[in-house]
Motif scaffolding. Structure first.
Motif, short mmCIF file in Angstrom:
data_model
loop_
_atom_site.label_atom_id
_atom_site.label_comp_id
_atom_site.label_asym_id
_atom_site.label_seq_id
_atom_site.Cartn_x
_atom_site.Cartn_y
_atom_site.Cartn_z
N ARG A 190 -64.09 -15.24 -48.40
CA ARG A 190 -65.22 -15.46 -47.48
C ARG A 190 -66.47 -14.75 -48.00
O ARG A 190 -66.37 -13.78 -48.75
N LYS A 197 -66.92 -23.78 -42.30
CA LYS A 197 -67.85 -23.36 -41.26
C LYS A 197 -68.79 -22.27 -41.80
O LYS A 197 -68.34 -21.29 -42.39
N VAL A 198 -70.09 -22.48 -41.59
CA VAL A 198 -71.11 -21.54 -42.05
C VAL A 198 -71.89 -21.05 -40.84
O VAL A 198 -72.35 -21.86 -40.03
N ALA A 199 -72.03 -19.74 -40.69
CA ALA A 199 -72.75 -19.18 -39.54
C ALA A 199 -74.09 -18.61 -39.96
O ALA A 199 -74.21 -17.99 -41.02
N ALA A 259 -69.17 -13.88 -35.73
CA ALA A 259 -69.16 -15.14 -36.49
C ALA A 259 -67.84 -15.31 -37.24
O ALA A 259 -67.28 -16.42 -37.31
N ALA A 310 -66.04 -18.60 -39.04
CA ALA A 310 -66.98 -18.84 -40.15
C ALA A 310 -66.38 -18.34 -41.46
O ALA A 310 -65.81 -17.25 -41.52
N VAL A 369 -71.07 -16.28 -43.74
CA VAL A 369 -72.02 -15.81 -42.73
C VAL A 369 -73.31 -15.42 -43.43
O VAL A 369 -73.29 -14.59 -44.36
N TYR A 386 -73.89 -22.34 -35.77
CA TYR A 386 -72.83 -22.71 -36.71
C TYR A 386 -73.11 -24.08 -37.33
O TYR A 386 -73.61 -24.99 -36.67
N GLU A 442 -71.33 -26.97 -40.37
CA GLU A 442 -70.06 -27.26 -41.03
C GLU A 442 -70.25 -28.30 -42.12
O GLU A 442 -71.04 -29.23 -41.97
#
Lengths: 451, 117
Positions: A80, A110-112, A159, A164, A167, A448, A450
């Motif tokens: 991550r 998933k990107v926060a 997050a 996520a 982040v 968020y 994606e």
């Protein structure tokens, strides 16, 4: 066997090398790769640039380079990413990362985007005094470019809890970027000051990247560093109680020793018993450092005290301009010619009525770095650069520095070396002031995206 | 015997606004008491006269054999305003390497680095 979390550094500042980040991503067996990309004035400089150039996206200008280098190995290894490359536009940065994920064919990542540090429009209501000189912050009213709060690790943890994999934030305190994964993985609470003290202490050791693996360290004959052209960024293996081992990828240059760790431990620290971060007050004074293998230092004894009720605010203000240039002398008599050149410039500045708050004319090679501390009996160098700088209210006045140095080409002293005038002899000053804001007034928000 | 501090300790400087912190870290545990006794905040400030304009505070971390000097008014008004070529003061710590420390002869063999001792 104790469960450890492996966190690697990907950058220590905006201009940092990218290749060691790629090395950490590819060979570091990392759970997390963390990037710190800001200096004190980064946000303000981004705001100024955005005003002049609306097409500037407002995030790390090396976002593409960094992500293209590390995303493939991070996706392959399930690593991550936590990064503050969002600067003044975390949402834009997150969307750009999603773009690269799609290019790589990675679906459902998933990107926060962590927002909430920018408080430019309400800084005067939220703050009272300037920490540096006690003036009311409203004295800065007409010159404020940007104001941002140093957020802690909590929104990043939130997050990560929401799933996520990446982040991206705006301003977050540097050590907190590295501690957020520890809090998430080990379930450390936001008020668990003992563990957060350890975690933020480790974050501080990691935040300057190669400065703990042999960078900003070597001094030949006194402190030698193997292959200093091939330094790696650090990796920390953290245990649930906050004990850890600092190390780096095997086969890289540099060194991880108690000496390199001690130098970084004190870097930008004032009272080592009270290093204030948004999450906790770190106490470094009982730290124990032990070399347990080649380039492996065990760090224990870091502790913490409860966090303060306030968060630090950085306020960037326009404060005028600096004009700067230099020219050169060499050989026998270099110093006497440089001394006459200084006199010529001083007189020229009077003639052209330079209106400056401060003027500095140094002899690079003799006294430009240590200034008034230079020993009076320092030997005369073979070569000298005359370096002149002035701080002014207006760009026009700052331009006079370069124009008068131009005059030294044909109207100056014998044997003057000079470079062709380049374009950046004047720069705008963004002064940075600090203040405090009550913690509860700041509420970060997370968006968020994606792939 | 007087020797330059560089044979007893290493150092690093860091910046925050107009304040520089300079850590002085003993190479050997035996050197630390000498540093603690001889490199006082007052002497440190005198050694940086002309550049450090404000208060110097010394923090001692005995467990790490290190002194941390916090020098206010050391960065020409602050990193972004300073006219010094080294506006972050990254090289400020090197000045303390020249501070002279009186070392007992018995410790002479432990001194670090090349050059005259």
């Amino acid at each position: 066997m104790t469960r450890t979390v492996r966190i690697g550094a990907g950058s220590a500042w905006w201009g940092d090398r990218i290749e060691p980040a790629a090395l950490n991503a590819a060979q570091g067996k990392l759970d997390y790769l963390c990037f710190e990309t800001m200096a004190e004035a980064t946000i303000s400089a981004a705001q100024v640039r955005k005003r002049r150039d609306p097409s500037f996206p407002g995030y790390d200008t090396y976002l593409d380079d960094r992500m293209r280098a590390v995303l493939p190995p991070c996706l392959a290894h399930g690593t991550r990413i936590v990064t503050n490359q969002g600067w003044i536009n975390p949402d834009g940065a997150a969307q750009r990362i999603v773009h690269w994920l799609r290019e790589l064919g990675a679906k459902g990542v998933k990107v926060a985007a962590v927002n909430g540090s920018l408080i430019t429009d309400r800084v005067l209501e939220l703050t009272d005094r300037i920490l540096e000189d006690g003036r009311p912050t409203r004295a800065l009213k007409d010159s404020i470019v940007s104001a941002e709060v140093y957020l802690g690790a909590e929104p990043i943890v939130e997050a990560l809890q929401a799933g996520a994999r990446i982040v991206v934030s705006g301003r977050v305190a540097d050590p907190s970027i590295f501690m957020a994964p520890m809090m998430y993985e080990f379930g450390w609470g936001a008020l668990d000051h003992a563990r957060l003290g350890a975690g933020n202490g480790l974050g501080h050791l990691m935040e300057c990247g190669a400065q703990v693996t042999g960078g900003y360290f070597a001094d030949p004959g006194f402190k030698d560093v193997p292959d200093p052209w091939n330094l790696a960024f650090p990796i920390v293996e953290v245990e649930p109680d906050g004990s850890a081992v600092l190390t780096k990828v095997a086969g890289s240059g540099g060194a991880v020793t108690p000496m390199t760790v001690k130098e970084q431990l004190f870097y930008e620290v004032h009272d080592p018993a009270n290093y204030i971060t948004p999450d906790v007050v770190v106490d470094f004074t009982a730290a124990r450092l032990e070399q347990i293998g080649p380039d492996r230092v065990r760090v224990t004894g870091l502790s913490g005290k409860p966090r303060t009720p306030t968060l630090k605010v950085s306020i960037g203000c326009t404060e005028g301009f600096i004009g700067e240039d230099m020219f050169f002398y060499a050989g026998p008599g270099a110093l006497r010619r440089a001394q006459l050149a200084r006199r010529v410039l001083e007189e020229r500045f009077r003639i052209v009525k330079l209106d400056a708050e401060e003027v500095r004319i140094d002899f690079l090679g003799l006294n430009a770095i240590h200034g008034a501390m230079t020993p009076p009996d320092a030997p005369e160098p073979y070569e000298i650069a005359v370096r002149v700088a002035a701080r002014t209210r207006t760009r026009e006045e700052a331009n006079k520095v370069g124009r008068e140095v131009d005059g030294m080409a044909v109207s100056g002293i014998g044997m003057t070396g000079k470079r062709v005038p380049h374009q950046d002899r004047v720069r705008e000053i963004i002064g940075v002031w600090s203040s405090l804001v009550p913690r509860e007034k700041i509420v970060p928000s997370i968006n968020y995206y994606e792939s | 015997m007087k020797v330059m501090l560089q044979h007893l300790a290493h150092c690093r400087s860091g910046d925050k606004g107009n304040t520089s912190n300079i850590s002085v870290i003993a190479y050997e545990p035996e050197f630390y008491p000498l540093l603690k006794e001889q490199l006082t905040a007052e002497r440190f400030k005198a050694h940086y006269a002309g550049v450090v304009t404000g208060t110097v505070t010394r923090y001692e971390v005995d467990g790490l054999g290190a002194l941390n000097f916090v020098a206010e008014g050391a960065l020409g008004g602050g990193v972004s305003r300073s006219l010094c070529l080294d506006n972050y003061g990254k090289s400020l710590s090197s000045r303390v390497l020249a501070f002279e420390i009186d070392v007992p002869d018995a410790l002479r063999a432990k001194l670090h680095g090349p050059g005259p001792r």
